[in-house]
Design a protein around this motif. Structure first.
Motif, PDB file in Angstrom:
ATOM      1  N   VAL A 152       0.865  -1.167   0.000  1.00  0.00           N
ATOM      2  CA  VAL A 152       0.000   0.000   0.000  1.00  0.00           C
ATOM      3  C   VAL A 152       0.907   1.224   0.000  1.00  0.00           C
ATOM      4  CG1 VAL A 152      -1.851   1.232   1.184  1.00  0.00           C
ATOM      5  CG2 VAL A 152      -1.757  -1.251   1.290  1.00  0.00           C
ATOM      6  N   VAL A 153       0.831   1.997  -1.089  1.00  0.00           N
ATOM      7  CA  VAL A 153       1.778   3.088  -1.294  1.00  0.00           C
ATOM      8  C   VAL A 153       1.070   4.429  -1.260  1.00  0.00           C
ATOM      9  CG1 VAL A 153       3.680   3.856  -2.745  1.00  0.00           C
ATOM     10  CG2 VAL A 153       2.866   1.523  -2.926  1.00  0.00           C
ATOM     11  N   GLY A 154       1.755   5.423  -0.796  1.00  0.00           N
ATOM     12  CA  GLY A 154       1.204   6.769  -0.826  1.00  0.00           C
ATOM     13  C   GLY A 154       2.017   7.696   0.052  1.00  0.00           C
ATOM     14  N   GLU A 155       1.762   9.001  -0.107  1.00  0.00           N
ATOM     15  CA  GLU A 155       2.474   9.975   0.714  1.00  0.00           C
ATOM     16  C   GLU A 155       1.987   9.921   2.159  1.00  0.00           C
ATOM     17  OE1 GLU A 155       3.062  13.999  -1.664  1.00  0.00           O
ATOM     18  OE2 GLU A 155       1.343  12.880  -2.366  1.00  0.00           O
ATOM     19  N   SER A 156       2.700  10.622   3.037  1.00  0.00           N
ATOM     20  CA  SER A 156       2.250  10.712   4.424  1.00  0.00           C
ATOM     21  C   SER A 156       0.860  11.334   4.469  1.00  0.00           C
ATOM     22  CB  SER A 156       3.201  11.607   5.224  1.00  0.00           C
ATOM     23  OG  SER A 156       4.510  11.163   5.051  1.00  0.00           O
ATOM     24  N   GLY A 157       0.017  10.773   5.297  1.00  0.00           N
ATOM     25  CA  GLY A 157      -1.303  11.362   5.473  1.00  0.00           C
ATOM     26  C   GLY A 157      -2.313  10.966   4.414  1.00  0.00           C
ATOM     27  N   CYS A 158      -1.977   9.963   3.575  1.00  0.00           N
ATOM     28  CA  CYS A 158      -2.930   9.593   2.534  1.00  0.00           C
ATOM     29  C   CYS A 158      -3.922   8.560   3.036  1.00  0.00           C
ATOM     30  CB  CYS A 158      -2.205   9.065   1.302  1.00  0.00           C
ATOM     31  SG  CYS A 158      -1.472   7.454   1.571  1.00  0.00           S
ATOM     32  N   GLY A 159      -3.772   8.113   4.280  1.00  0.00           N
ATOM     33  CA  GLY A 159      -4.752   7.199   4.846  1.00  0.00           C
ATOM     34  C   GLY A 159      -4.328   5.751   4.823  1.00  0.00           C
ATOM     35  N   LYS A 160      -3.082   5.486   4.429  1.00  0.00           N
ATOM     36  CA  LYS A 160      -2.689   4.071   4.326  1.00  0.00           C
ATOM     37  C   LYS A 160      -2.562   3.416   5.702  1.00  0.00           C
ATOM     38  CE  LYS A 160       2.171   5.315   3.327  1.00  0.00           C
ATOM     39  NZ  LYS A 160       2.167   6.699   3.850  1.00  0.00           N
ATOM     40  N   SER A 161      -1.974   4.132   6.660  1.00  0.00           N
ATOM     41  CA  SER A 161      -1.875   3.557   8.007  1.00  0.00           C
ATOM     42  C   SER A 161      -3.240   3.433   8.665  1.00  0.00           C
ATOM     43  CB  SER A 161      -0.991   4.437   8.898  1.00  0.00           C
ATOM     44  OG  SER A 161       0.341   4.336   8.496  1.00  0.00           O
ATOM     45  N   ILE A 162      -4.088   4.421   8.442  1.00  0.00           N
ATOM     46  CA  ILE A 162      -5.415   4.394   9.056  1.00  0.00           C
ATOM     47  C   ILE A 162      -6.218   3.206   8.523  1.00  0.00           C
ATOM     48  CG2 ILE A 162      -7.551   5.698   9.434  1.00  0.00           C
ATOM     49  CD1 ILE A 162      -5.169   6.931  10.821  1.00  0.00           C
ATOM     50  N   THR A 163      -6.051   2.913   7.227  1.00  0.00           N
ATOM     51  CA  THR A 163      -6.715   1.738   6.659  1.00  0.00           C
ATOM     52  C   THR A 163      -6.285   0.485   7.419  1.00  0.00           C
ATOM     53  OG1 THR A 163      -6.607   2.801   4.504  1.00  0.00           O
ATOM     54  CG2 THR A 163      -7.144   0.464   4.524  1.00  0.00           C
ATOM     55  N   ALA A 164      -4.958   0.364   7.611  1.00  0.00           N
ATOM     56  CA  ALA A 164      -4.443  -0.825   8.277  1.00  0.00           C
ATOM     57  C   ALA A 164      -4.906  -0.889   9.735  1.00  0.00           C
ATOM     58  CB  ALA A 164      -2.921  -0.821   8.213  1.00  0.00           C
ATOM     59  N   MET A 165      -4.865   0.260  10.414  1.00  0.00           N
ATOM     60  CA  MET A 165      -5.265   0.272  11.820  1.00  0.00           C
ATOM     61  C   MET A 165      -6.760   0.013  11.973  1.00  0.00           C
ATOM     62  SD  MET A 165      -2.517   0.594  13.472  1.00  0.00           S
ATOM     63  CE  MET A 165      -1.624  -0.159  12.148  1.00  0.00           C
ATOM     64  N   SER A 166      -7.533   0.370  10.948  1.00  0.00           N
ATOM     65  CA  SER A 166      -8.980   0.104  10.993  1.00  0.00           C
ATOM     66  C   SER A 166      -9.250  -1.392  11.040  1.00  0.00           C
ATOM     67  CB  SER A 166      -9.674   0.700   9.773  1.00  0.00           C
ATOM     68  OG  SER A 166      -9.525   2.094   9.756  1.00  0.00           O
ATOM     69  N   ILE A 167      -8.396  -2.172  10.375  1.00  0.00           N
ATOM     70  CA  ILE A 167      -8.614  -3.618  10.331  1.00  0.00           C
ATOM     71  C   ILE A 167      -8.664  -4.185  11.739  1.00  0.00           C
ATOM     72  CG2 ILE A 167      -7.620  -5.830   9.595  1.00  0.00           C
ATOM     73  CD1 ILE A 167      -6.355  -4.328   7.246  1.00  0.00           C
ATOM     74  N   LEU A 168      -7.755  -3.724  12.604  1.00  0.00           N
ATOM     75  CA  LEU A 168      -7.714  -4.246  13.969  1.00  0.00           C
ATOM     76  C   LEU A 168      -8.422  -3.332  14.957  1.00  0.00           C
ATOM     77  CD1 LEU A 168      -4.164  -5.772  14.245  1.00  0.00           C
ATOM     78  CD2 LEU A 168      -6.342  -6.933  14.242  1.00  0.00           C
ATOM     79  N   LYS A 169      -9.145  -2.375  14.436  1.00  0.00           N
ATOM     80  CA  LYS A 169      -9.857  -1.412  15.289  1.00  0.00           C
ATOM     81  C   LYS A 169      -8.907  -0.727  16.267  1.00  0.00           C
ATOM     82  CE  LYS A 169     -14.606  -2.925  15.576  1.00  0.00           C
ATOM     83  NZ  LYS A 169     -15.607  -3.398  16.536  1.00  0.00           N
ATOM     84  N   LEU A 170      -7.753  -0.338  15.776  1.00  0.00           N
ATOM     85  CA  LEU A 170      -6.797   0.353  16.643  1.00  0.00           C
ATOM     86  C   LEU A 170      -6.867   1.865  16.458  1.00  0.00           C
ATOM     87  CD1 LEU A 170      -3.694  -2.001  16.383  1.00  0.00           C
ATOM     88  CD2 LEU A 170      -5.058  -1.567  18.412  1.00  0.00           C
ATOM     89  N   ILE A 171      -7.946   2.308  15.861  1.00  0.00           N
ATOM     90  CA  ILE A 171      -8.136   3.743  15.674  1.00  0.00           C
ATOM     91  C   ILE A 171      -8.533   4.359  17.007  1.00  0.00           C
ATOM     92  CG2 ILE A 171      -9.514   5.473  14.462  1.00  0.00           C
ATOM     93  CD1 ILE A 171      -7.883   3.817  12.575  1.00  0.00           C
ATOM     94  N   PRO A 172      -7.846   5.408  17.452  1.00  0.00           N
ATOM     95  CA  PRO A 172      -8.266   6.033  18.705  1.00  0.00           C
ATOM     96  C   PRO A 172      -9.677   6.605  18.572  1.00  0.00           C
ATOM     97  CG  PRO A 172      -6.557   7.353  17.613  1.00  0.00           C
ATOM     98  CD  PRO A 172      -6.669   6.061  16.867  1.00  0.00           C
ATOM     99  N   ASN A 173     -10.547   6.152  19.433  1.00  0.00           N
ATOM    100  CA  ASN A 173     -11.952   6.567  19.333  1.00  0.00           C
ATOM    101  C   ASN A 173     -12.419   7.099  20.674  1.00  0.00           C
ATOM    102  OD1 ASN A 173     -14.667   6.817  18.856  1.00  0.00           O
ATOM    103  ND2 ASN A 173     -15.073   4.627  18.828  1.00  0.00           N
ATOM    104  N   PRO A 174     -12.931   8.324  20.787  1.00  0.00           N
ATOM    105  CA  PRO A 174     -12.871   9.377  19.794  1.00  0.00           C
ATOM    106  C   PRO A 174     -11.443   9.855  19.594  1.00  0.00           C
ATOM    107  CG  PRO A 174     -13.658  10.241  21.894  1.00  0.00           C
ATOM    108  CD  PRO A 174     -13.481   8.774  22.061  1.00  0.00           C
ATOM    109  N   PRO A 175     -11.157  10.577  18.526  1.00  0.00           N
ATOM    110  CA  PRO A 175     -12.027  11.171  17.505  1.00  0.00           C
ATOM    111  C   PRO A 175     -12.307  10.259  16.308  1.00  0.00           C
ATOM    112  CG  PRO A 175      -9.806  11.951  17.196  1.00  0.00           C
ATOM    113  CD  PRO A 175      -9.778  11.033  18.377  1.00  0.00           C
ATOM    114  N   GLY A 176     -11.560   9.154  16.163  1.00  0.00           N
ATOM    115  CA  GLY A 176     -11.705   8.370  14.940  1.00  0.00           C
ATOM    116  C   GLY A 176     -12.879   7.407  15.009  1.00  0.00           C
ATOM    117  N   LYS A 177     -13.427   7.086  13.871  1.00  0.00           N
ATOM    118  CA  LYS A 177     -14.547   6.155  13.866  1.00  0.00           C
ATOM    119  C   LYS A 177     -14.674   5.511  12.490  1.00  0.00           C
ATOM    120  CE  LYS A 177     -19.276   5.912  15.477  1.00  0.00           C
ATOM    121  NZ  LYS A 177     -20.274   5.746  14.451  1.00  0.00           N
TER     122      LYS A 177
END
Lengths: 324, 309
Positions: A39-64
């Protein structure tokens, strides 16, 4: 090769005081068994967030996770309960993080941290888990493994720590290894060693890898399949040979051109003009059009959809027509 | 440590040299004739230069002899021994209670930052820090001792009590409740805020995410991985509390008539009881240094990065 994980129309938003940040905006991708997905892209393009979403490691709040499905072994992880997701974390899906310096707890020994994961997920007592931890450390090429197991993270170098992280991640034989820029913080020779190690482990255990990186060299070396992300969306998707030989999206072309090439006498590297758009204030139409040299009128009005232009090659750009 | 202690002893000695009056003005009958006074001064070496007097004092201090208290007409050591332990019991109880209350509250506040419960404890901490102990003490006496007659107004034991062993312990505990509440409120507030900020910093670290990614329960993540790190700066300040355990809480002890060292210090100042004051100051200086040493040692124990090879 069967599908191991498939993400369908995932949307992960961050609700901040200044507005909603669409970190991952309608992303779909698939990882097959034994495959490495880059998964390629510049910083802040959402690639890490995609991966962290898989394991629900998104800090909630604010992320959802707003909508979408993440199907893993027939189950939708977005609907999994906390205890279900905990049984998957570190067991069937594990993660290697970018910063080996800060990703290990400084007050526990390397062994303690590996043993913890083994005891948690496998039917072993502490002594057996300790043996297994030492075996894992040997497997990732750490010399004097039975001493290192009692060492604290600060006693190891960056490369050694990243090896220890990999040992920890691989300890429970995961089906999927998410590697979030695993080599970014390491120097080049260590990078190559870590990549070799990951490839070797993958071949031994048939683990799938989701490799998140902004380094195209790493992608070329490791990935079978590549997804290019820009501003929370997938802009191009193809297998690795196709992407490097025949890139379609102007952003992908830009990325490839900004790679240094050996023996080329050039004053400066090519770069994509402009900056990543402000996530709170995305441009109308295609998110990339302000930086795109081939922007047309339609790009300013309408957002392009990801469509298949060739067998296994998808791109989201108005320049290309869908082939059915 | 030893050179610092010598320096401290010189400073303490100089301060009390500079203070008006000498042993005679505090100790002797004012009607005594000038010649007699001079004679006694000579006997006590008070006519000699300061440096010689310092030598005599230090020689005695090293042997554990701080001289005789003017006011109590007893050796300083014995006076301190009588009162200091009363202060110590009260302060130690307050210290233990503060730690037991403040650390869990700090953790809860940090893990639920900006929630109702966090704001509640923040307001509580603000009250605890700003509330003057003399006022809060008097309030407690009014409410719990006078109005509902639940706890004794003052003292450390029921007057005339001859209880021993567990009965005595219970009696002391019963008298301790109110002063303990006053002392604990103040220290809980500070310690809780300290734990909270330390914890907030730690739970943003990468290794906390790693712990979660391993599949650990949130409780294990917070109370094992995070708290262990968050307590490093907190534990090291415990050593600094050591002199505080013995110095007594002057105001609170005075209000509750607790027979601790606090009111004795006040008495000594008012009566120019220099030997007693010098003794107390030397002891506290020594304990401060010891506390620092303990803090350093604790630091090395709780943080593997500090450990010497």
């Amino acid at each position: 090769m069967g599908e191991l994980l498939s993400i369908k129309n995932l949307k992960t938003y961050f609700y901040t005081e200044d507005g909603v940040i669409k970190a991952v905006d309608d992303v779909s991708l698939t990882i097959r068994e034994g495959e490495t997905l880059g998964v390629v892209g510049e910083s802040g393009c959402g690639k890490s967030i995609t991966a962290m979403s898989i394991l629900k490691l998104i800090p909630n709040p604010p992320g959802k996770i707003v909508s979408g499905e993440i199907i893993f072994e027939g189950k939708d992880l977005t609907k999994a309960t906390d205890s279900e997701i905990r049984k998957i974390r570190g067991n069937k899906i594990s993660v290697i993080f970018q910063e080996p310096m800060t990703s290990l707890n400084p007050v526990f020994t390397i062994g303690d941290q590996i043993i913890e994961a083994i005891v948690l997920h496998q039917n072993m007592n502490r002594e057996q888990a300790r043996e297994k931890a030492i075996d894992m450390l040997k497997l990732v090429g750490i010399p004097r493994a039975n001493e290192v197991v009692d060492a604290y993270p600060h006693e190891l170098s960056g490369g050694m720590r990243q090896r220890a992280m990999i040992a920890m991640a691989m300890a429970c034989n995961p089906k999927l290894l998410i590697a979030d820029e695993p080599t970014t913080a390491l120097d080049v020779t260590i990078q190559a060693q870590i990549l070799d190690l990951m490839r070797e482990l993958k071949n031994k255990t048939n683990t799938s890898i989701m490799l998140i990186t902004h380094d195209l060299g790493v992608v070329a070396e490791m990935a079978d399949h590549v997804v290019v992300m820009y501003a929370g969306k997938i802009v191009e998707e193809a297998d690795v040979f196709e992407i490097f030989k025949n890139p379609l999206h102007p952003y992908t072309i830009g990325l490839l051109e900004s790679k240094p090439i050996l023996n080329q006498d050039k004053e400066r590297l090519n770069s994509i003009p402009g900056q990543v758009p402000n996530p709170l204030n995305m441009p109308e139409g295609c998110y990339f059009h302000p930086r795109c040299s081939k922007a047309m009128d339609i790009c300013r009005k309408e957002q392009p959809k990801l469509c298949s232009v060739k067998d296994g090659h998808k791109v989201a750009c108005h320049l290309y027509k869908e082939v059915k | 440590m030893i050179p610092v202690l010598i320096g401290v002893s010189i400073i303490i000695f100089l301060i009390f040299q500079a203070a008006p009056g000498d042993a005679l003005t505090g100790m002797m009958d004012p009607k005594m004739s000038y010649e007699t006074k001079q004679k006694i001064r000579k006997q006590l070496h008070l006519d000699e230069p300061a440096i010689v007097q310092y030598k005599y004092w230090v020689q005695n201090v090293i042997r554990g002899d701080f001289g005789e208290s003017f006011y109590f007409k007893q050796p300083v050591g014995r006076v301190m021994n009588t009162y200091i332990w009363n202060s110590f019991y009260l302060s130690l109880a307050s210290f233990i209670l503060s730690v037991l209350i403040a650390i869990p509250i700090g953790v809860i506040s940090a893990t639920r930052q900006y929630s109702f419960i966090d704001y509640f404890f923040t307001v509580f901490a603000l009250i605890g820090i700003s509330m003057p102990s003399f006022f809060f003490g008097l309030l407690l006496i009014k409410w719990f001792a006078v109005d509902i007659n639940l706890f004794p107004v003052s003292g450390m034991m029921t007057p005339g009590s001859t209880a021993v062993g567990f009965e005595k312990f219970k009696d002391v505990l019963y008298h301790m409740v109110l002063p303990l509440t006053v002392l604990t409120l103040g220290s809980v507030a500070g310690l809780m805020r300290y734990t909270r900020s330390s914890m907030l910093e730690v739970i943003r670290q990468d290794y906390i995410r790693t712990a979660r990614a391993k599949g650990l329960r949130e409780k294990v993540v917070i109370y094992k991985h995070a708290l262990r790190n968050a307590l490093i700066p907190v534990v090291t300040i415990f050593g600094m509390w050591l002199p505080g355990l013995f110095s007594g809480a002057m105001i609170t002890e005075a209000i509750f008539n607790w027979p601790g060292i606090g009111p004795i210090e006040l008495l000594a100042v008012n009566n120019r009881d220099y030997p007693l004051l010098m003794g107390i100051n030397m002891l506290l200086a020594f304990l401060t240094l010891l506390g620092n040493l303990i803090a350093d040692v604790t630091y090395a124990i709780v943080d593997p990065r500090i450990r010497l090879k």
